[in-house]
Design a protein around this motif. Structure first.
Motif, PDB file in Angstrom:
ATOM      1  N   TYR A 141      39.343  -6.526  -0.098  1.00  0.00           N
ATOM      2  CA  TYR A 141      38.113  -5.944   0.409  1.00  0.00           C
ATOM      3  C   TYR A 141      37.510  -6.882   1.443  1.00  0.00           C
ATOM      4  O   TYR A 141      37.892  -8.052   1.547  1.00  0.00           O
ATOM      5  N   GLN A 142      36.601  -6.338   2.223  1.00  0.00           N
ATOM      6  CA  GLN A 142      35.839  -7.107   3.207  1.00  0.00           C
ATOM      7  C   GLN A 142      34.384  -7.115   2.769  1.00  0.00           C
ATOM      8  O   GLN A 142      33.882  -6.131   2.224  1.00  0.00           O
ATOM      9  N   ASN A 190      30.497  -7.113   3.533  1.00  0.00           N
ATOM     10  CA  ASN A 190      29.436  -6.841   4.497  1.00  0.00           C
ATOM     11  C   ASN A 190      28.298  -7.819   4.195  1.00  0.00           C
ATOM     12  O   ASN A 190      27.587  -7.653   3.207  1.00  0.00           O
ATOM     13  N   THR A 207      24.673  -6.389   3.716  1.00  0.00           N
ATOM     14  CA  THR A 207      24.336  -5.611   2.531  1.00  0.00           C
ATOM     15  C   THR A 207      24.986  -6.163   1.265  1.00  0.00           C
ATOM     16  O   THR A 207      24.692  -5.676   0.168  1.00  0.00           O
ATOM     17  N   GLU A 225      27.853  -5.576   0.416  1.00  0.00           N
ATOM     18  CA  GLU A 225      28.756  -4.535  -0.069  1.00  0.00           C
ATOM     19  C   GLU A 225      30.206  -4.956   0.167  1.00  0.00           C
ATOM     20  O   GLU A 225      30.537  -5.558   1.190  1.00  0.00           O
ATOM     21  N   GLU A 226      31.074  -4.637  -0.787  1.00  0.00           N
ATOM     22  CA  GLU A 226      32.500  -4.889  -0.666  1.00  0.00           C
ATOM     23  C   GLU A 226      33.168  -3.600  -0.197  1.00  0.00           C
ATOM     24  O   GLU A 226      33.193  -2.602  -0.917  1.00  0.00           O
ATOM     25  N   THR A 227      33.712  -3.622   1.029  1.00  0.00           N
ATOM     26  CA  THR A 227      34.265  -2.412   1.626  1.00  0.00           C
ATOM     27  C   THR A 227      35.766  -2.548   1.822  1.00  0.00           C
ATOM     28  O   THR A 227      36.296  -3.652   1.992  1.00  0.00           O
ATOM     29  N   ALA A 228      36.459  -1.415   1.821  1.00  0.00           N
ATOM     30  CA  ALA A 228      37.907  -1.411   2.038  1.00  0.00           C
ATOM     31  C   ALA A 228      38.210  -1.810   3.479  1.00  0.00           C
ATOM     32  O   ALA A 228      37.456  -1.505   4.402  1.00  0.00           O
ATOM     33  N   ALA A 229      39.330  -2.504   3.665  1.00  0.00           N
ATOM     34  CA  ALA A 229      39.728  -2.931   5.007  1.00  0.00           C
ATOM     35  C   ALA A 229      41.239  -3.109   5.043  1.00  0.00           C
ATOM     36  O   ALA A 229      41.842  -3.609   4.088  1.00  0.00           O
ATOM     37  N   GLY A 289      36.751 -11.707   4.160  1.00  0.00           N
ATOM     38  CA  GLY A 289      37.429 -10.844   3.209  1.00  0.00           C
ATOM     39  C   GLY A 289      38.143 -11.636   2.136  1.00  0.00           C
ATOM     40  O   GLY A 289      38.339 -12.852   2.256  1.00  0.00           O
TER      41      GLY A 289
END
Length: 634
Positions: free
Chosen positions: A372-373, A375, A378, A380-384, A393
């Protein structure tokens, strides 16, 4: 009564001055925050108030200040730090500027780091060795995105001493309410990222309020000034000394046949002559015979000291090895989960092999697709699928050999690493090991009684990988197929791996992005290596556009087994053939990431065989390749 010459008195004064400063502790800290929060001005004021500016520097500074038109002040303190011409013209800091100064109680090295988001990598560089971070906030603007970003990065890199300097208080009338609102807003964010404690100080870098002396305009603030806090903040310099003994070997010192020592900086713990030590990763044990230092042998050495150890026994030990306490050796692994800050303009390519530097250790590292990456704004852990410039990440790394390590939160020296692009030697990322993967310790190579040499002898041939590379339409598959047929007629055992065929099975899940192309070649390389273990002559026909991946496959194989065959055809000639209609689709925009059109092809620089299709037809090229292979077999 002894008479002293003037020069002797000067030497004594200098010696006394140096001795006085040598005994002081050293604090490394950074200043960071958003653009134009006053970081350079603050550092300039620190240098000025700590009497670190010579008269000629002060005169030049006053002249520069008049030239740039400083308003309301005789001196623009930012000019002491903004040394780059681009910074002076733009009024911003774009690189890391390091400055040294000292007070009566402590020595300091301060790094002024850039405020722009695109220079996050510079901030990471400055923070990597810092003990404390001064996070500046403009009192008029409050907590901004870069405030959060730099606070997150500072905490991520292991800085536990944070100062929130609310600057430019003079521009808000020294209002206590403004300061309190910013302090509470920062505390709410800081608790989310794990910062449990920080010092908040209201200051004015331009006017010097609460920098070296208490501000009369802010008598409501009763805490320490900034310099007082920097002089007294406890730095956990003893943490490394309390740990188990670790000395990464940087250099084998062998000035003559009678002396062999192992030089390096002690990362943690203490050591004495007679202590039992273990060489890692070999596991050999011995004892420390001497601790050699510039001033003579030592009875004991501790973390932070650079020494040379001699050992009681002749043991195999070289640069990159670790000398450690025999009863408490460090962990060794070759797969990790790590947090990575990407620092290159080109994005990370999962599957590509990068050079990893961990202290004095070197290895080849392959990165998987990020888990994950983060942000930073925020949390927030986002897909990448990859990491772009300044992205943060969590990734999995697989190394080509085990290395000695410790989680970064326990040891910066044994847990922090950099990644280097093998083609350009540019540093592309900084990383922090979170933990080793258990499969790295549980998976071991199984010994096989039937060796690859025996399998090759049964086939009466030498294994090889004929790696055909070139543009789409160059003729790779045609020539490889002819070579395959000729070798089979000669009773050679071969197998042809064709790019299109493999994508129908093994690599059917991959597309044609740069990252997918890298993974495509990595998988083919692993398959080809297994086939050479079986004694086969393997032919592969792939565009394989990147030199780094072709070199990666070369390194997988035994020396001399990788034979690069460049089927060299101009883009115009390949496009004129266009037997599959791919170039037409790419030109129309219907086919993205097509090599030669909107994705690059990196031609081999020194292939074993080069086929110029403008002067050599496929049949003649195949005959020449077979002849080359037979000559290689002898």
């Amino acid at each position: 009564m002894t008479a002293y010459a003037p020069d002797a008195l000067i030497r004594e004064d200098i010696a006394a001055y140096l001795a006085q400063h040598e005994s002081k502790s050293l604090l490394r800290f950074i200043t960071c925050g958003s653009v134009d929060d006053g970081k350079s001005t603050l550092i300039g004021r620190l240098l000025y108030d700590s009497k670190q500016i010579f008269e000629d520097q002060l005169s030049a500074l006053e002249a520069d200040s008049r030239r740039v038109g400083t308003q309301g002040q005789n001196i623009d303190f930012a000019l002491l730090v903004d040394g780059l011409a681009a910074e002076r013209e733009q009024g911003i800091t774009i690189d890391v500027a390091y400055r040294f100064f000292a007070t009566e109680k402590r020595k300091f090295i301060v790094a002024d780091t850039p405020g722009h988001e695109q220079y996050t990598r510079n901030m990471v560089t400055g923070a990597s060795t810092a003990d404390l971070a001064v996070i500046l906030v403009d009192a008029r603007k409050g907590v901004l995105t870069q405030t959060r970003r730099h606070s997150y990065l500072a905490h991520l890199i292991g800085i536990r001493n944070i100062v929130l300097a609310v600057n430019k208080m003079d521009l808000v009338g020294y209002d206590k309410g403004t300061f309190d609102r910013i302090r509470l807003a920062y505390r709410a964010f800081a608790s989310e990222i794990g910062i449990t404690d920080f010092a908040a100080i209201p200051v004015s870098g331009l006017g010097g309020d609460n920098i070296a002396a208490p501000s009369e305009a802010m008598d409501w603030y009763t805490g320490p000034t900034l310099i007082e806090h920097l002089e007294t903040v406890p730095v956990d310099a003893d943490r490394e000394a309390r740990g188990a003994f670790r000395l990464p070997v940087q250099w084998v010192n062998r000035p003559d046949l009678d002396f062999r020592g192992f030089a390096g900086t002690i990362a943690s713990g203490t050591v004495k002559p007679g202590d039992a030590v273990r060489i890692v990763p070999s596991g050999r044990t011995t004892q420390v015979a001497r601790i050699v230092a510039p001033g003579g042998d030592l009875a004991q050495a501790q973390a932070g000291q650079s020494v040379t150890l001699t050992l009681a026994d002749e043991v195999d030990c070289s640069r990159g090895d670790m000398i450690a306490a025999a009863g408490d050796p460090p962990e060794v692994a070759d797969q990790f989960e790590a947090t990575v800050v990407w620092m290159a303009d080109e994005p990370m390519l999962p599957g590509r092999s990068y050079a990893l530097q961990l202290g004095t250790q070197s290895a080849s590292a392959t990165l998987r697709t990020p888990k994950y990456q983060v942000n930073v704004n925020t949390l927030e852990e986002t897909a990448a699928r990859t990491l772009e410039l300044n992205a943060i990440g969590v990734v999995t790394l697989a190394l080509d050999r085990p290395v000695v390590f410790a989680p970064y939160e326990q040891s910066r020296e044994l847990g922090g690493f950099i990644l280097i692009d093998k083609a350009t030697n540019a540093t592309v990322a900084a990383g922090m090991i979170r933990f080793s993967l258990r499969r790295a310790q549980n998976v071991h190579r199984q010994h096989l009684d039937v060796t690859r040499e025996k399998r090759a002898d049964l086939k009466n041939q030498k294994p090889a990988v004929l790696w055909f590379t070139g543009l789409s339409g160059a003729g790779k598959s045609t020539i490889a197929n002819l070579v395959d047929k000729k070798l089979v007629r000669m009773n050679r055992h071969t197998f042809l791996l064709d790019g299109d065929n493999v994508r129908h099975g093994l690599n059917r899940d991959l597309g044609f992005t740069d990252a997918d192309r890298v993974e495509n070649i990595r998988r083919i390389g692993e398959v080809a290596r297994l086939m050479t273990d079986a004694g086969l002559i393997v032919l592969t026909a792939f565009i394989s556009p990147f030199r780094a991946e072709r070199d990666m496959v070369r390194q997988m194989l035994a020396p001399g087994e990788f034979v690069e065959v460049h089927v060299d055809t101009s883009l115009a000639a390949a496009e004129a053939r266009d037997v599959k209609g791919l170039y037409a689709k790419a030109r129309s925009g219907a086919l993205k990431n097509f090599t030669g059109i909107d994705s690059p092809y990196e031609a081999p620089e020194a292939p074993e065989i080069r086929i110029d299709t403008a002067v050599e037809d496929a049949e003649a090229a195949a005959d020449r390749i077979v002849a080359w292979l037979l000559e290689r077999e002898g």
